[in-house]
Design an enzyme around this catalytic site. Structure first.
Site, PDB file in Angstrom:
ATOM      1  N   SER A   1       7.110   3.798  -0.324  1.00 19.56           N
ATOM      2  CA  SER A   1       5.762   4.211  -0.686  1.00 19.56           C
ATOM      3  C   SER A   1       4.692   3.243  -0.203  1.00 19.56           C
ATOM      4  CB  SER A   1       5.670   4.324  -2.217  1.00 19.56           C
ATOM      5  OG  SER A   1       4.358   4.613  -2.642  1.00 19.56           O
ATOM      6  N   ASN A   2       3.485   3.789  -0.072  1.00 17.97           N
ATOM      7  CA  ASN A   2       2.301   2.969   0.158  1.00 17.97           C
ATOM      8  C   ASN A   2       1.903   2.174  -1.084  1.00 17.97           C
ATOM      9  OD1 ASN A   2       1.773   3.686   2.841  1.00 17.97           O
ATOM     10  ND2 ASN A   2       0.480   5.414   2.282  1.00 17.97           N
TER      11      ASN A   2
ATOM     12  N   TYR B   1       4.001   9.390  -4.120  1.00 17.60           N
ATOM     13  CA  TYR B   1       2.805  10.095  -4.574  1.00 17.60           C
ATOM     14  C   TYR B   1       2.683  11.467  -3.919  1.00 17.60           C
ATOM     15  CZ  TYR B   1       1.601   5.518  -6.423  1.00 17.60           C
ATOM     16  OH  TYR B   1       1.622   4.330  -7.106  1.00 17.60           O
TER      17      TYR B   1
ATOM     18  N   ASP C   1       9.135   9.662  -0.511  1.00 15.33           N
ATOM     19  CA  ASP C   1       7.748   9.306  -0.771  1.00 15.33           C
ATOM     20  C   ASP C   1       7.519   9.441  -2.276  1.00 15.33           C
ATOM     21  OD1 ASP C   1       4.825   9.049  -0.251  1.00 15.33           O
ATOM     22  OD2 ASP C   1       4.838  11.137  -0.913  1.00 15.33           O
TER      23      ASP C   1
ATOM     24  N   ARG D   1      -8.040  11.900  -3.863  1.00 11.76           N
ATOM     25  CA  ARG D   1      -6.780  11.816  -3.119  1.00 11.76           C
ATOM     26  C   ARG D   1      -7.020  11.822  -1.611  1.00 11.76           C
ATOM     27  NH1 ARG D   1      -1.771   9.910  -2.234  1.00 11.76           N
ATOM     28  NH2 ARG D   1      -0.325  11.474  -1.438  1.00 11.76           N
TER      29      ARG D   1
END
Length: 226
Positions: free
Chosen positions: A119-120, A15, A13, A44
């Site tokens: 990742s997103n 972030y 991942d 966040r």
């Protein structure tokens, strides 16, 4: 506890795992004295909530726009007037997040095992960030949800790593600082390590990671001899 199974690739991942999302706190504090930490935290949390909600609603919006929406929500929720120039500075800072201190050495120590980000985030966010921080030299690929139009923890996201590396899911070592993300990858079938930087309790989702570490410096010793 060592991972006594073959590992064909290690997928991270981005972030919160490689990059410190709260490295924007200083700028938040400069713009809104006394509110920096709280604004960063709310930003966040809402960013993550929007990934889950938009996935459930079937209304995908890319991570850059979603991050912008979360920022404006967080500012309004705290009664802060977010001028366009201030918003632009904060969103630009998100493109320049700092990696956690141990990350470059930790990634280097994992060679020659292939390493990637999953990742997103969008490629336009992640590729320059990996390049400017020097992490790109330790990565074989940056995989994102953009082509799928859905966010983690949808199983299709973790399948991207299987497709890319052409190996069974349990030979993918997925590493995340987000407990829910590690749970999603484990549910899909990956071998998982949760980087529990904050000492959070284990998610009660009926799946547990294969290992839990405090930061990424502890990752390489977990791997089988290579």
């Amino acid at each position: 506890m060592a991972l006594n199974k073959p590992i064909s690739a290690i997928v991270f991942d981005a972030y919160g795992t490689l990059f410190d999302v709260h490295s924007v706190v200083a700028l938040c504090e400069t713009l809104f004295p006394g509110q920096g930490q709280a604004l960063s935290q709310s930003w966040r949390e809402k960013q993550l909530q929007y990934t889950w909600l938009r996935s459930l609603m079937g209304r995908y919006e890319d991570f850059r726009e979603l991050t912008r929406a979360a920022l404006f929500w967080a500012a309004e929720a705290r009664g802060l007037e977010l001028a366009p120039a201030s918003a632009a500075r904060l969103l630009d800072a998100y493109l320049k997040l700092a990696p956690f201190a141990e990350v470059p050495a930790a990634l280097a120590a994992l060679a020659p095992v292939p390493r990637a980000i999953l990742s997103n985030g969008t490629p336009a966010m992640l590729e320059p960030l990996a390049a400017t921080t020097g992490l790109a030299q330790h990565l074989d690929a940056i995989l994102t949800v953009e082509a799928l139009g859905i966010y983690k923890p949808d199983p299709r996201v973790y399948h991207l790593a299987v497709e890319h590396f052409r190996c069974p899911a349990d030979e993918i070592l997925f590493v995340s600082s987000n407990g829910w993300d590690a749970a999603g990858a484990k549910s899909f079938g990956c071998t998982t390590v949760w980087v529990n930087r904050g000492g959070a309790p284990l998610e009660q989702l009926a799946v547990v990671p294969d290992a839990i570490i405090g930061d990424l410096s502890a990752l390489a010793p977990l791997l089988p001899a290579r």
